[in-house]
Design a protein around this motif. Structure first.
Motif, PDB file in Angstrom:
ATOM      1  N   SER A  16       0.744  -1.270   0.138  1.00  0.00           N
ATOM      2  CA  SER A  16      -0.199  -0.170  -0.053  1.00  0.00           C
ATOM      3  C   SER A  16       0.880   1.171   0.040  1.00  0.00           C
ATOM      4  CB  SER A  16      -0.930  -0.098   1.061  1.00  0.00           C
ATOM      5  OG  SER A  16      -0.274   0.041   2.516  1.00  0.00           O
ATOM      6  N   TYR A  17       1.884   0.975   0.595  1.00  0.00           N
ATOM      7  CA  TYR A  17       3.060   2.382   0.735  1.00  0.00           C
ATOM      8  C   TYR A  17       3.406   2.581  -0.768  1.00  0.00           C
ATOM      9  CZ  TYR A  17       7.618   4.953   1.372  1.00  0.00           C
ATOM     10  OH  TYR A  17       8.289   5.568   0.970  1.00  0.00           O
ATOM     11  N   TYR A  18       3.929   1.697  -1.520  1.00  0.00           N
ATOM     12  CA  TYR A  18       4.314   2.030  -2.765  1.00  0.00           C
ATOM     13  C   TYR A  18       3.160   2.591  -3.902  1.00  0.00           C
ATOM     14  CZ  TYR A  18       6.228   1.692  -7.593  1.00  0.00           C
ATOM     15  OH  TYR A  18       6.731   1.860  -8.923  1.00  0.00           O
ATOM     16  N   TRP A  19       2.173   1.883  -3.721  1.00  0.00           N
ATOM     17  CA  TRP A  19       0.934   2.307  -4.450  1.00  0.00           C
ATOM     18  C   TRP A  19       0.645   4.050  -3.960  1.00  0.00           C
ATOM     19  CZ3 TRP A  19       1.275   0.044  -8.934  1.00  0.00           C
ATOM     20  CH2 TRP A  19       1.466  -1.461  -8.766  1.00  0.00           C
ATOM     21  N   ASN A  20       0.540   4.317  -2.759  1.00  0.00           N
ATOM     22  CA  ASN A  20       0.042   5.558  -2.335  1.00  0.00           C
ATOM     23  C   ASN A  20       1.064   6.449  -2.822  1.00  0.00           C
ATOM     24  OD1 ASN A  20      -1.523   7.078  -0.654  1.00  0.00           O
ATOM     25  ND2 ASN A  20       0.413   7.364   0.786  1.00  0.00           N
ATOM     26  N   GLU A  21       2.257   6.286  -2.809  1.00  0.00           N
ATOM     27  CA  GLU A  21       3.435   7.134  -3.244  1.00  0.00           C
ATOM     28  C   GLU A  21       3.290   7.260  -4.760  1.00  0.00           C
ATOM     29  OE1 GLU A  21       5.381   9.212  -1.556  1.00  0.00           O
ATOM     30  OE2 GLU A  21       4.204   8.663   0.146  1.00  0.00           O
ATOM     31  N   LEU A  22       2.963   6.183  -5.549  1.00  0.00           N
ATOM     32  CA  LEU A  22       2.850   6.371  -6.935  1.00  0.00           C
ATOM     33  C   LEU A  22       1.833   7.148  -7.267  1.00  0.00           C
ATOM     34  CD1 LEU A  22       3.956   5.680  -9.732  1.00  0.00           C
ATOM     35  CD2 LEU A  22       2.331   3.619  -9.424  1.00  0.00           C
ATOM     36  N   TYR A  23       0.586   7.015  -6.731  1.00  0.00           N
ATOM     37  CA  TYR A  23      -0.719   7.869  -7.053  1.00  0.00           C
ATOM     38  C   TYR A  23      -0.261   9.197  -6.504  1.00  0.00           C
ATOM     39  CZ  TYR A  23      -3.152   3.455  -7.267  1.00  0.00           C
ATOM     40  OH  TYR A  23      -3.490   2.168  -7.384  1.00  0.00           O
ATOM     41  N   LYS A  24       0.554   9.675  -5.664  1.00  0.00           N
ATOM     42  CA  LYS A  24       0.720  11.102  -5.245  1.00  0.00           C
ATOM     43  C   LYS A  24       1.695  11.668  -6.343  1.00  0.00           C
ATOM     44  CE  LYS A  24       2.027  10.669  -1.097  1.00  0.00           C
ATOM     45  NZ  LYS A  24       2.784  10.991   0.145  1.00  0.00           N
ATOM     46  N   CYS A  25       2.471  10.975  -6.681  1.00  0.00           N
ATOM     47  CA  CYS A  25       3.394  11.224  -8.042  1.00  0.00           C
ATOM     48  C   CYS A  25       2.382  11.440  -9.228  1.00  0.00           C
ATOM     49  CB  CYS A  25       4.428  10.268  -8.193  1.00  0.00           C
ATOM     50  SG  CYS A  25       5.358  10.544  -9.752  1.00  0.00           S
ATOM     51  N   LEU A  26       1.467  10.575  -9.252  1.00  0.00           N
ATOM     52  CA  LEU A  26       0.428  10.886 -10.739  1.00  0.00           C
ATOM     53  C   LEU A  26      -0.223  12.011 -10.305  1.00  0.00           C
ATOM     54  CD1 LEU A  26      -0.259   7.203 -11.323  1.00  0.00           C
ATOM     55  CD2 LEU A  26       1.201   8.537 -12.517  1.00  0.00           C
ATOM     56  N   ARG A  27      -0.410  12.449  -9.504  1.00  0.00           N
ATOM     57  CA  ARG A  27      -1.400  13.488  -9.205  1.00  0.00           C
ATOM     58  C   ARG A  27      -0.596  14.930  -9.583  1.00  0.00           C
ATOM     59  NH1 ARG A  27      -4.083  10.779  -4.876  1.00  0.00           N
ATOM     60  NH2 ARG A  27      -2.435  11.363  -3.420  1.00  0.00           N
ATOM     61  N   VAL A  28       0.714  14.678  -9.107  1.00  0.00           N
ATOM     62  CA  VAL A  28       1.616  15.965  -9.381  1.00  0.00           C
ATOM     63  C   VAL A  28       1.848  16.069 -10.930  1.00  0.00           C
ATOM     64  CG1 VAL A  28       3.884  17.048  -9.042  1.00  0.00           C
ATOM     65  CG2 VAL A  28       2.580  15.936  -7.187  1.00  0.00           C
ATOM     66  N   TYR A  29       1.951  14.806 -11.613  1.00  0.00           N
ATOM     67  CA  TYR A  29       2.258  14.901 -13.084  1.00  0.00           C
ATOM     68  C   TYR A  29       0.926  15.322 -13.653  1.00  0.00           C
ATOM     69  CZ  TYR A  29       2.408  12.932 -17.663  1.00  0.00           C
ATOM     70  OH  TYR A  29       2.199  12.900 -19.221  1.00  0.00           O
ATOM     71  N   ALA A  30      -0.246  14.946 -13.316  1.00  0.00           N
ATOM     72  CA  ALA A  30      -1.463  15.345 -14.091  1.00  0.00           C
ATOM     73  C   ALA A  30      -1.796  16.783 -13.881  1.00  0.00           C
ATOM     74  CB  ALA A  30      -2.687  14.515 -13.638  1.00  0.00           C
ATOM     75  N   ARG A  31      -1.409  17.310 -12.736  1.00  0.00           N
ATOM     76  CA  ARG A  31      -1.507  18.747 -12.476  1.00  0.00           C
ATOM     77  C   ARG A  31      -0.384  19.584 -13.328  1.00  0.00           C
ATOM     78  NH1 ARG A  31      -1.007  20.177  -6.445  1.00  0.00           N
ATOM     79  NH2 ARG A  31      -1.376  22.353  -7.384  1.00  0.00           N
ATOM     80  N   LEU A  32       0.733  18.834 -13.381  1.00  0.00           N
ATOM     81  CA  LEU A  32       1.813  19.631 -14.220  1.00  0.00           C
ATOM     82  C   LEU A  32       1.694  19.626 -15.571  1.00  0.00           C
ATOM     83  CD1 LEU A  32       4.591  20.881 -13.431  1.00  0.00           C
ATOM     84  CD2 LEU A  32       5.548  18.743 -13.599  1.00  0.00           C
ATOM     85  N   LYS A  33       1.019  18.295 -16.263  1.00  0.00           N
ATOM     86  CA  LYS A  33       0.848  18.117 -17.471  1.00  0.00           C
ATOM     87  C   LYS A  33      -0.292  19.263 -18.204  1.00  0.00           C
ATOM     88  CE  LYS A  33       1.280  16.059 -21.540  1.00  0.00           C
ATOM     89  NZ  LYS A  33       2.561  16.005 -22.356  1.00  0.00           N
ATOM     90  N   LYS A  34      -0.892  19.737 -17.303  1.00  0.00           N
ATOM     91  CA  LYS A  34      -2.161  20.688 -17.733  1.00  0.00           C
ATOM     92  C   LYS A  34      -1.531  22.110 -17.645  1.00  0.00           C
ATOM     93  CE  LYS A  34      -5.899  17.975 -15.455  1.00  0.00           C
ATOM     94  NZ  LYS A  34      -6.842  17.837 -14.483  1.00  0.00           N
ATOM     95  N   ILE A  35      -0.735  22.326 -17.147  1.00  0.00           N
ATOM     96  CA  ILE A  35       0.082  23.562 -17.476  1.00  0.00           C
ATOM     97  C   ILE A  35       1.181  23.750 -18.155  1.00  0.00           C
ATOM     98  CG2 ILE A  35      -1.123  24.691 -15.523  1.00  0.00           C
ATOM     99  CD1 ILE A  35       1.433  24.310 -13.772  1.00  0.00           C
ATOM    100  N   ALA A  36       1.740  22.497 -18.218  1.00  0.00           N
ATOM    101  CA  ALA A  36       3.345  22.235 -18.942  1.00  0.00           C
ATOM    102  C   ALA A  36       3.078  21.212 -19.865  1.00  0.00           C
ATOM    103  CB  ALA A  36       4.215  22.134 -17.694  1.00  0.00           C
ATOM    104  N   PRO A  37       2.457  21.524 -21.048  1.00  0.00           N
ATOM    105  CA  PRO A  37       2.296  20.323 -22.174  1.00  0.00           C
ATOM    106  C   PRO A  37       3.714  19.466 -22.539  1.00  0.00           C
ATOM    107  CG  PRO A  37       1.839  22.524 -23.174  1.00  0.00           C
ATOM    108  CD  PRO A  37       1.952  22.720 -21.623  1.00  0.00           C
ATOM    109  N   GLU A  38       4.773  20.207 -22.391  1.00  0.00           N
ATOM    110  CA  GLU A  38       6.120  19.699 -22.751  1.00  0.00           C
ATOM    111  C   GLU A  38       6.595  18.762 -22.024  1.00  0.00           C
ATOM    112  OE1 GLU A  38       7.258  23.564 -20.075  1.00  0.00           O
ATOM    113  OE2 GLU A  38       5.657  22.748 -21.317  1.00  0.00           O
TER     114      GLU A  38
END
Length: 463
Positions: A233-255
């Motif tokens: 659960s620790y690994y998946w929780n940290e991966l999901y937090k990373c993906l949330r940052v990626y998704a937010r970043l991708k919306k303002i930084a398409p590069e």
């Protein structure tokens, strides 16, 4: 009736395996006749079987290819070798035969990249991911190489200062990444990794410092946790937090188009090793795709940085049992002809397990023993094997020499203990050989480094 050592192994462990077999009571490793190697080169002896490096790289590529096809993942996968696991030229030169990228962690790593380029091992298009905290020397070498035409070098920002220093010295457009400072496991001594930039700080930092930067282009988000890729659960929780940052970043930084999930694939440290690599890769790919679809953003290219997985299983260290000490009515100490602190430092530094097997006398009866090194340090011992924290070996006999091997020792041991140089109690570094196979499948042997001699050590000490 006394039970033979071979019968004990048959009853308690999965044996033979893909790597190990016994022929005429003698152990083979990837079909290499180890006793013949010992008879030719002696002990103590370190060896690397180079084809295993390429085999593991190709295994990982195949697993990701299958997962991408299964989940219709329309992006690319890139395998990076993490050089800090083993910096030897023979390791990196074998690894780069497999169309991979390189991940560095210090200034001297950049000198290795330049040296390999100068030798014609690759051209300036080689992809290099630069990780770690970056000293001025490290940043200068990154900048110089980018300015000289190494267009695929991507420094991963570990802190805010690094971009400022790179901006001062790079006179062309360059790519960067950001490492996320992941949270450590609850049992860890501190809460947040000392490496990277905090989850909450990445979006503001991009908006304020990177979005309008004249030369820097953010291409990669980097994620890694110390405990590795595990189905917890620790690994998946940290991966999901990373993906949330990626998704937010991708919306303002398409590069931003790449997600680096770091390393952490385990290697076999027991004959009963059980890890479903394909399942974990399937789940990672599936979860990344599903998350991005739900967020309405384009999925990233996936990078990994495998170090121990690349090189660990290529290594072995062989010893002779030189004597047996009986300290009381229970404890028998088999003394090896070297030191664990010199040759296998992880056994005492972090209580690391390795696969340990005798090389000969498999038809003899066995006994429970402890293994001791030659230094006068009480920590120079090994007592961590598969058999419920006990070690069983063929019965010691003065007239019948016993040889043992520790396997899958190819990552970190040499750099942690210090290759060459001065070791605890001046126990010398052993001979080191490389084993390869020619086009006909015959084994070839090369002495990479002779055993350390007294005059070598005395000179270092000023005598």
């Amino acid at each position: 009736m006394k039970i033979k050592y071979s019968e004990l192994i048959d009853q308690t462990l999965y044996f033979p395996t893909q790597e190990f077999n016994v022929e005429e009571n003698k152990l083979t490793f990837h079909d290499i006749p180890l006793m013949e190697v010992v008879e030719k080169y002696g002990t103590p002896l370190k060896l690397n079987y180079l084809p295993k490096i390429s085999q593991n790289i190709q295994r990982a590529k195949a697993w990701f290819k299958e997962a991408f096809e299964k989940h219709d993942y329309q992006k690319n996968y890139r395998y990076c070798y993490c050089t800090k696991s083993s910096h030897f030229a023979f390791v990196i030169e074998e690894a780069i035969k497999n169309d991979i990228s390189i991940e560095t962690s210090s200034a001297f790593d950049m000198d290795i990249v330049k040296s390999l380029h100068d030798k014609g091992k690759f051209d300036k298009s080689i992809e290099v991911i630069c990780n770690g905290f970056k000293t001025d020397d490290y940043l200068t070498k990154i900048s110089d190489m980018i300015n000289s035409g190494f267009e695929n070098i991507t420094p991963i920002l570990d802190n805010y200062r690094e971009l400022d220093k790179l901006t001062e010295s790079i006179d062309t457009t360059f790519n960067i990444g950001i490492r996320i400072a992941s949270e450590e496991e609850p049992k860890f001594e501190f809460y947040t990794s000392r490496l990277g930039i905090g989850y909450r700080d990445i979006i503001p930092y991009y908006s304020q410092k990177i979005a309008e930067h004249p030369n820097a282009r953010l291409k990669m988000l980097h994620f890694f946790i110390n405990t590795g890729i595990k189905d917890t659960s620790y690994y998946w929780n940290e991966l999901y937090k990373c993906l949330r940052v990626y998704a937010r970043l991708k919306k303002i930084a398409p590069e931003v188009d790449s997600l680096n999930i770091g390393g952490g694939f385990p290697i076999k440290t027991s004959l009963n090793f059980d890890y479903d690599y394909q399942y974990m890769i399937d789940e990672i790919v599936s979860q990344i795709k599903k998350f991005c679809e739900e967020e309405g953003v384009e999925a990233p290219n996936i990078y990994t940085e495998f170090g121990s997985f690349t090189v660990g299983e290529s290594g072995a260290t062989l010893y002779r049992i030189v004597s047996q000490k009986r300290q009381n009515d229970r404890e028998k100490w088999n003394m090896i002809d070297s030191s664990f602190m010199t040759t296998l430092p992880d056994t005492w530094a972090i209580s690391r397990h390795f696969i340990m097997l005798p090389l000969n006398r498999w038809d003899d009866t066995y006994e429970r023993v402890f293994l001791g090194g030659l230094t006068c340090d009480s920590d120079d011992y090994y007592n961590s094997e598969q058999h419920t924290n006990a070690i069983y070996l063929p019965v010691y006999n003065d007239t019948k020499p016993l040889y043992i091997g520790f396997f899958h020792t190819g990552a970190y041991q040499d750099t942690i203990s210090g290759y060459g140089g001065v070791h605890h109690c001046l126990i010398p570094q052993p001979k080191h050989i490389l084993i390869n196979q020619d086009d006909e499948g015959n084994f070839t042997y090369e002495v990479f480094q002779e055993a350390q001699q007294p005059q070598d050590v005395l000179k270092l000490l000023g005598y």
